[in-house]
Design a protein around this motif. Structure first.
Motif, mmCIF file in Angstrom:
data_model
loop_
_atom_site.group_PDB
_atom_site.id
_atom_site.type_symbol
_atom_site.label_atom_id
_atom_site.label_comp_id
_atom_site.label_asym_id
_atom_site.label_seq_id
_atom_site.Cartn_x
_atom_site.Cartn_y
_atom_site.Cartn_z
ATOM 1 N N VAL A 41 -5.047 -2.248 3.612
ATOM 2 C CA VAL A 41 -5.643 -0.920 3.788
ATOM 3 C C VAL A 41 -7.147 -1.071 3.948
ATOM 4 O O VAL A 41 -7.717 -2.113 3.633
ATOM 5 C CB VAL A 41 -5.356 0.010 2.584
ATOM 6 N N ARG A 42 -7.761 -0.012 4.409
ATOM 7 C CA ARG A 42 -9.221 0.032 4.463
ATOM 8 C C ARG A 42 -9.763 0.512 3.128
ATOM 9 O O ARG A 42 -9.008 0.997 2.279
ATOM 10 C CB ARG A 42 -9.668 0.940 5.599
ATOM 11 N N TYR A 43 -11.077 0.383 2.934
ATOM 12 C CA TYR A 43 -11.682 0.720 1.649
ATOM 13 C C TYR A 43 -11.361 2.142 1.203
ATOM 14 O O TYR A 43 -11.001 2.376 0.056
ATOM 15 C CB TYR A 43 -13.200 0.547 1.697
ATOM 16 N N ASP A 48 -8.681 5.747 -2.628
ATOM 17 C CA ASP A 48 -7.843 6.921 -2.909
ATOM 18 C C ASP A 48 -6.580 6.523 -3.666
ATOM 19 O O ASP A 48 -6.181 7.196 -4.616
ATOM 20 C CB ASP A 48 -7.462 7.644 -1.616
ATOM 21 N N LEU A 49 -5.942 5.431 -3.257
ATOM 22 C CA LEU A 49 -4.720 4.981 -3.915
ATOM 23 C C LEU A 49 -4.949 4.610 -5.376
ATOM 24 O O LEU A 49 -4.103 4.874 -6.227
ATOM 25 C CB LEU A 49 -4.139 3.767 -3.188
ATOM 26 N N SER A 53 -13.951 5.139 -6.840
ATOM 27 C CA SER A 53 -14.890 5.280 -5.733
ATOM 28 C C SER A 53 -14.714 4.119 -4.756
ATOM 29 O O SER A 53 -14.154 3.072 -5.108
ATOM 30 C CB SER A 53 -16.330 5.299 -6.252
ATOM 31 N N GLU A 54 -15.204 4.316 -3.541
ATOM 32 C CA GLU A 54 -15.120 3.237 -2.552
ATOM 33 C C GLU A 54 -15.904 2.019 -3.024
ATOM 34 O O GLU A 54 -15.478 0.881 -2.806
ATOM 35 C CB GLU A 54 -15.629 3.711 -1.188
ATOM 36 N N ARG A 55 -17.038 2.255 -3.670
ATOM 37 C CA ARG A 55 -17.861 1.138 -4.176
ATOM 38 C C ARG A 55 -17.095 0.338 -5.231
ATOM 39 O O ARG A 55 -17.080 -0.886 -5.211
ATOM 40 C CB ARG A 55 -19.170 1.682 -4.749
ATOM 41 N N GLN A 56 -16.435 1.031 -6.159
ATOM 42 C CA GLN A 56 -15.649 0.344 -7.187
ATOM 43 C C GLN A 56 -14.500 -0.438 -6.560
ATOM 44 O O GLN A 56 -14.221 -1.568 -6.951
ATOM 45 C CB GLN A 56 -15.093 1.349 -8.199
ATOM 46 N N PHE A 57 -13.840 0.168 -5.569
ATOM 47 C CA PHE A 57 -12.728 -0.510 -4.915
ATOM 48 C C PHE A 57 -13.212 -1.729 -4.133
ATOM 49 O O PHE A 57 -12.574 -2.785 -4.161
ATOM 50 C CB PHE A 57 -11.971 0.446 -3.992
ATOM 51 N N ARG A 58 -14.346 -1.599 -3.477
ATOM 52 C CA ARG A 58 -14.911 -2.724 -2.722
ATOM 53 C C ARG A 58 -15.243 -3.880 -3.673
ATOM 54 O O ARG A 58 -14.939 -5.039 -3.383
ATOM 55 C CB ARG A 58 -16.157 -2.254 -1.971
ATOM 56 N N LEU A 75 -10.195 -5.206 6.056
ATOM 57 C CA LEU A 75 -8.935 -4.807 5.429
ATOM 58 C C LEU A 75 -8.836 -5.457 4.056
ATOM 59 O O LEU A 75 -9.356 -6.552 3.842
ATOM 60 C CB LEU A 75 -7.743 -5.241 6.288
ATOM 61 N N VAL A 76 -8.147 -4.770 3.148
ATOM 62 C CA VAL A 76 -7.970 -5.274 1.787
ATOM 63 C C VAL A 76 -6.481 -5.466 1.537
ATOM 64 O O VAL A 76 -5.672 -4.576 1.801
ATOM 65 C CB VAL A 76 -8.570 -4.283 0.762
#
Length: 91
Positions: A41-43, A48-49, A53-58, A75-76
């Motif tokens: 998936v993308r960031y 969301d999943l 936050s996007e920063r935390q997920f990144r 992609l992750v």
């Protein structure tokens, strides 16, 4: 007599010809516990999943060594994220 429900705390669900409202926390649990068919998936989707936050997920993806880059597309790998998170499981 029914309780007053704030629709901002509910998710509208439609199935065939019926509509029902489900509390956000119940809907989130069902969605997160459902097997995710995507491997990558993308960031934004990953954030969301995992409800962060996007920063935390990144940062999480980087720690889990789950980032794949091709040109400008990133992609992750969710399987690597899940495996990494298992190290922090509290019993």
């Amino acid at each position: 007599m029914g309780a007053i429900v704030d629709k901002n705390q509910m998710v509208r669900c439609e199935y065939k010809d019926s509509i029902c409202w489900v509390p956000n926390h119940i809907f989130a649990r069902v969605v997160l516990e459902t097997k995710i068919p995507e491997k990558f998936v993308r960031y934004k989707t990953g954030a969301d999943l995992y409800d962060m936050s996007e920063r935390q997920f990144r940062d999480l993806a980087k720690e889990a060594d789950a980032i794949y880059k091709k040109n400008r597309m990133v992609l992750v790998d969710l399987r690597k994220i899940d495996d990494y998170l298992e190290y922090f499981h509290v019993t």
